[in-house]
Design an enzyme around this catalytic site. Structure first.
Site, PDB file in Angstrom:
ATOM      1  N   ASP A   1     -35.295  40.819 -34.875  1.00  0.00           N
ATOM      2  CA  ASP A   1     -34.392  40.134 -35.525  1.00  0.00           C
ATOM      3  C   ASP A   1     -32.905  40.062 -35.119  1.00  0.00           C
ATOM      4  O   ASP A   1     -32.766  40.883 -34.084  1.00  0.00           O
ATOM      5  CB  ASP A   1     -34.542  40.262 -37.274  1.00  0.00           C
TER       6      ASP A   1
ATOM      7  N   GLU B   1     -28.997  41.066 -35.841  1.00  0.00           N
ATOM      8  CA  GLU B   1     -28.078  41.631 -36.779  1.00  0.00           C
ATOM      9  C   GLU B   1     -26.912  41.482 -36.179  1.00  0.00           C
ATOM     10  O   GLU B   1     -26.322  41.976 -35.071  1.00  0.00           O
ATOM     11  CB  GLU B   1     -28.529  43.164 -36.955  1.00  0.00           C
TER      12      GLU B   1
ATOM     13  N   GLU C   1     -36.386  67.983 -55.407  1.00  0.00           N
ATOM     14  CA  GLU C   1     -37.266  67.025 -56.247  1.00  0.00           C
ATOM     15  C   GLU C   1     -38.771  66.662 -55.531  1.00  0.00           C
ATOM     16  O   GLU C   1     -39.707  66.629 -56.591  1.00  0.00           O
ATOM     17  CB  GLU C   1     -36.397  65.860 -56.407  1.00  0.00           C
TER      18      GLU C   1
ATOM     19  N   LYS D   1     -42.541  67.483 -57.234  1.00  0.00           N
ATOM     20  CA  LYS D   1     -43.692  66.460 -57.428  1.00  0.00           C
ATOM     21  C   LYS D   1     -45.062  66.929 -56.706  1.00  0.00           C
ATOM     22  O   LYS D   1     -45.985  66.695 -57.225  1.00  0.00           O
ATOM     23  CB  LYS D   1     -43.092  65.058 -56.583  1.00  0.00           C
TER      24      LYS D   1
END
Length: 253
Positions: free
Chosen positions: A50, A52, A145, A149
């Site tokens: 694409d 940008e 974190e 998990k």
């Protein structure tokens, strides 16, 4: 909508210049600079890449974007005031190795006063303490974190989440390594392959990445063992490099 379609670099650049003229016609003297970033700016765009672009505006507090597709190709144009763009270029968050590469490979299309070079120099000269702080924050806010998990998964499941969690941990590890070496990855597709080529990796990281890059994510026990080894490696690595995470005895406020 059958896109994206195959396009040559020349075809993309023709669109870029068409957009540039439209921007200048619409905003006139309010435009300080226009540049192309991403794979097109690096001149490594593929057949389906694409477009940008960034536009530096003189209007204070200007901050907006246009993102669209014709059905065949896609474009994103970000409009920011010089102050806002320079402020963002000087920031270091946990995903800096993936978000800030745009500032190191800007292809100027219109630049009346060297503004894009100023953006580049700002991103290049960020103080070391910001990287240090971002690394410590990444360890607490993401990796710690994630460790909770996968340890919960070991105890109570579901193991169906473990493959995607392993990918997230590998990506977070890549951000850790990128921040430490102050490098930006070329593309999101090449993050892991570029990360494992760096020197001084936390122990266990390369092994973890091999699972992810090969797609071998079905053996839960092997993944859990690899994740724990990497987490242990992070403890040793951070201590060796002086990345001290503040640990509160209870509640810090």
């Amino acid at each position: 909508m059958n896109g994206p379609i195959i396009m040559t670099r020349e075809e993309r650049m023709k669109i870029v210049h068409e957009i540039k003229e439209r921007i200048l016609d619409k905003y006139g003297d309010d435009v300080k600079a226009i540049g192309v970033y991403g794979s097109l700016g690096r001149q490594t765009d593929g057949p389906y890449s694409d477009i940008e672009m960034m536009c530096v505006m003189s209007t204070e507090e200007a901050e907006f974007s246009h993102e669209w597709t014709t059905g065949e190709w896609k474009v994103e144009v970000n409009f920011d005031s010089e102050e806002i763009l320079l402020d963002y270029a000087s920031q270091v968050e946990s995903d800096w190795p993936l978000t800030h590469g745009q500032f190191f490979s800007i292809l100027p299309i219109y630049d009346s006063g060297g503004y894009l070079e100023k953006v580049y120099q700002t991103a290049k000269s960020v103080e070391a303490q910001k990287f240090h702080d971002a690394i410590c924050a990444l360890i607490v806010e993401e990796l710690f974190e994630y460790a909770g998990k996968w340890r919960n998964i070991r105890v109570q499941g579901p193991t169906t989440f473990l493959p995607s969690l392993t990918v997230q941990v590998a990506m977070a590890g890549a951000m850790l390594i990128g921040l430490h070496h102050r490098i930006c990855y070329t593309t999101s597709a090449s993050v892991l392959t570029e990360a494992v080529k760096q020197s001084d990796l936390p122990s266990g990281y390369d092994h973890l990445c091999q699972f992810v890059m090969s797609g071998q994510l079905s053996d839960s026990e092997k993944l859990l063992e690899s994740l724990e080894n990497f987490w242990n490696g992070i403890q040793e690595w951070t201590e060796r490099h002086g990345y001290i995470v503040d640990v509160s005895k209870r509640i810090p406020f």
